[in-house]
Each structure stands twice: as C-alpha cells, then as structure tokens.
Design an enzyme around this catalytic site. Sequence first.
Site, mmCIF file in Angstrom:
data_model
loop_
_atom_site.group_PDB
_atom_site.id
_atom_site.type_symbol
_atom_site.label_atom_id
_atom_site.label_comp_id
_atom_site.label_asym_id
_atom_site.label_seq_id
_atom_site.Cartn_x
_atom_site.Cartn_y
_atom_site.Cartn_z
ATOM 1 N N LYS A 112 4.396 56.489 -50.479
ATOM 2 C CA LYS A 112 4.046 56.634 -49.059
ATOM 3 C C LYS A 112 3.493 55.326 -48.486
ATOM 4 O O LYS A 112 3.606 55.085 -47.284
ATOM 5 C CB LYS A 112 3.019 57.749 -48.873
ATOM 6 C CG LYS A 112 3.424 59.124 -49.404
ATOM 7 C CD LYS A 112 4.564 59.735 -48.623
ATOM 8 C CE LYS A 112 4.715 61.247 -48.832
ATOM 9 N NZ LYS A 112 5.004 61.691 -50.203
HETATM 10 C C1 LIG Z 1 5.829 62.768 -50.684
HETATM 11 C C2 LIG Z 1 6.202 62.714 -52.128
HETATM 12 C C3 LIG Z 1 7.461 63.131 -52.588
HETATM 13 C C4 LIG Z 1 8.484 63.765 -51.687
HETATM 14 O O1 LIG Z 1 8.996 62.867 -50.726
HETATM 15 P P1 LIG Z 1 9.710 63.434 -49.424
HETATM 16 O O2 LIG Z 1 10.003 62.253 -48.587
HETATM 17 O O3 LIG Z 1 8.715 64.363 -48.776
HETATM 18 O O4 LIG Z 1 10.935 64.162 -49.874
HETATM 19 C C5 LIG Z 1 7.759 62.963 -53.935
HETATM 20 N N1 LIG Z 1 6.862 62.437 -54.787
HETATM 21 C C6 LIG Z 1 5.639 62.041 -54.380
HETATM 22 C C7 LIG Z 1 4.705 61.486 -55.376
HETATM 23 C C8 LIG Z 1 5.264 62.155 -53.038
HETATM 24 O O5 LIG Z 1 4.046 61.741 -52.647
#
Ligand SMILES: *Cc1c(COP(=O)(O)O)cnc(C)c1O
Length: 462
Positions: A112
Amino acid sequence: MNYISTRGQAPALGFGAAMMTGLARDGGLYVPETVPVMTADEIAALAGLPYEEVAFRVMRPFLGGFFADDEFRGLIAAAYRGFDHAARAPMVQLSANHFLLELFHGPTLAFKDFAMQIIGQMMQAALAKSGERITIVGATSGDTGSAAIEAFRGLANVDVFILFPQGRVSDVQRRQMTTPVEANVHALAIDGDFDDAQARLKDMFNDFAFRDRVRLAGVNSINWARVLAQVVYYFTAATALGAPHRSVSFTVPTGNFGDVFAGYIARLMGLPIDRLVIATNQNDILHRAMTTGEYRTDGVKPSISPSMDIQVSSNFERALFLALGGDGAAVTALMAGLKQSGGFTLPAPALAALRAVLDSGRCSEDETRATIARTLAATGELLCPHSAVAVKVAEEHLGASPMVTLATAHPAKFPDAVQAASGLRPALPPHMAGLFDRPERMTLVPNDLTALETLILERTGL
Ligand SMILES: *Cc1c(COP(=O)(O)O)cnc(C)c1O
C-alpha cells in the site's frame, strides 16, 4: 486525459479532480476514457532505469499536465525516499521460472505504501495550490489504514479518519494505526467487517450534503490515483525479466481487486503480460466468479491473511466496465443486483473478455501455512500469509512465461501466523521498534452512517 465513471452518469473529470473526488457522484469509479499505449521501444527503454524514473514515464501520460514535469519528478522522489531498498521493488527467485516481487520495503511494510506515499505527495501539492482543507476517510482491511496515516500524519490541512474492522486486523497492523500521536489522525474501530467499513464509506460519499460539507476525499483503491501508482511495478518487474521481448505472467494476492487491476491496466498500455492470476484466500468470491460466472457474496470468513478478507471487491467494477465495452448502464444494473440480492451473473461476453486475461485460484488456510513452511525450506524466503496464498496459486499456473508473484506484505506484520506456520518469528525492522511500548488511541464506533458522520463533524469542527 479525461476520467469517466463506470456508471456513466457523473461528469468526466481531469486527473486532479478525479484524484480529489474519489468515488464518482453516481456511485461509480473513475477510469481513464482511453488508456495511453506505450510502444515496444518505449517499454524496452525502461529496463534498468531507477524505479522513480519508470514511475515518471509510466504515470505521466495519465496526468494530462496536472503537474509540471519537474514538479512531478520531485513528488515521486519524495514519495519513495523512505523505502529501505534501493530498488524499491526488488525481485528474488523462488524456482527456475518463478520470481517474487517484494513490495514491502516501504515505511509500513506493505505494498500500500507504493500508492499511498505518492498520493500523499500529490494531494498535498494540489491542496497547497488550492488552499483547501480536506477530510480523508478510509476503510481498511489492515494495511491501507497504516499507509494512509503514515502519508498524511501531521499535515495542517488534512484530517484522516481510518475505519478498520474491530478485532480482525493483526496486532502490528492495529498498533500502526493507533499509536501515531498526531492530532489529525483518527483510528476508528468499527463493529463489523471490512465490507461494512467500505459500505459505510461509500454511503458517506453518496450523502452529498455531508460529502461537500467536510470536503470528503478518499484514499481507498476506489481512488484512481492509487491504482495508477501500482501500475509502475508491473513495468519494472516485466522489463527486468525481458519484456517487451518476451511476455511475463503475474500472480496477485487479491482482496479489493486494486492491485490486480493495475496489472490489467499495464497490459492495456502495451506491456506483454501473458496471464494475470487472481489469488484468493478462503474468501474466494473472485475465484468463484471467474470459474462459474456467478458473482455472489457469501459472508466474510476471518483468515490468517486478513487484508484479503473481502467479499465486495470494489475495483472489480472497473474491470467489468471495460469488459462490458464501457456500458455504464449495464454496470449500474449489475451493481443494483449486488445491492439487492447479494450477487449477479456475469454476462457471457464480459466473462469471456475477463477470462482472456485473467486466471484465478484459491488457497485454504492449511495450504497457506504449508506454503510458508515449504517455501522457507526450499528457498530461505519467509513469506507473509498473503504472499503465501499467491505463491501457492502461482505454482498451479507456471507455464512458458516467467511467473512473477507479488509479495504484498512483510512477514513481520503477521508474526503469530508466520511463527505458527514456520517456527520462525519475524522481527520488526529497527524503525518500528517500540511499536508495542507506545500507548494506543482509538475510538469504537457502531456500523451506522449517522453515528460516523456525527463523530467526524465533531472531530473536525466543520
Ligand atoms: C490490500 C492487500 C491485499 C489485497 O490487495 P487489493 O488491491 O485489495 O486486491 C493483499 N495483500 C496485502 C498484504 C494487502 O495489504
């Protein structure tokens, strides 16, 4: 460069307005009207460049001149300065034709950060020009919240409220959200799951009086700018493995479909992506939708990969819109079905269009633990549970093209699950030492729109 809503009823916006707006006023999500295409020569020229330079070249065509080139380069440099690896998104090799793209070298140890750090820079720059004050409200399954807080803490013209499902995030994730001391940070534990949090967030955006009063802005992957920032690492990884001269496949641990949709966009831009594989945990709505054509919610079952405990994948609406040939009315009808009866049937041509690019797979809790142990023994790499879900699914989809699996979080964010699976307890990096000594500050909130809006108005004084 214009952005249009997936539901066809909101005004088209430029990049800056689409970024500050988040959800379109017709309830849809913004997508670029046309996706800029890079030539094979332009893609080949990316190989070996610093991450920041690739980010500039890949994202710039989507900005429509909203930032001048020098300014944009400065924002990118500031965004990735806090990463603890020179490559930003390094790759390691798992087996002969299988690679792991480590996306957890940012300040909050999850992928993120790639999008949130640059969104933070871009929003600040836009606010500095307009003199506005905004209220950011985000829903998180665990990692978006800490990344957003990290990007916006202490800013004078931003309040940031993060809704997370009470009791359903890891201790590290919760403490990352509840220990920052800045007064503009508000961690809200909602009595519900992530889908509830995201639904209340969308309700706030659809309450136009509230939305305008607090100048609501969103940083969930309903915000186009987040998806765009995630397109970049598909380019760095694929060109490192020989694109555009050969094609590359990716497997993506998926929840809200933002990360895998970024890969979908990279492919539309001309990056030769062979297969794009959706990996789900036991909350497998996307895998079921791809295999049966029925998109039907089924209640969230808490798992050891909590950031993927999602049933209503917002960004799937964007892929649907593209697969339906840009038919906003058709998307609106399907989404109404989802709201009314908890599901819809994918029209056959749309399903075929999605299947032309996307594969899918599911990984159970036992398989997740086994994959962590097996991968450690075979390669020395300690996976977080989300990355393990993807590695297991990727192994079922290995083919002629190199496979890149996205490792979305550092194992130290989920030490209990990782230790139970592997016997090793991953340590937090030095910059996070002391996380468990700091006092926590959070507010329990009901799963209720009015209560949430009242609290936000009180805290902001708006
Ligand atoms: C947010 C997240 C995901 C999923 O990603 P999306 O874009 O919501 O599909 C997978 N793994 C981790 C560690 C995340 O923080």
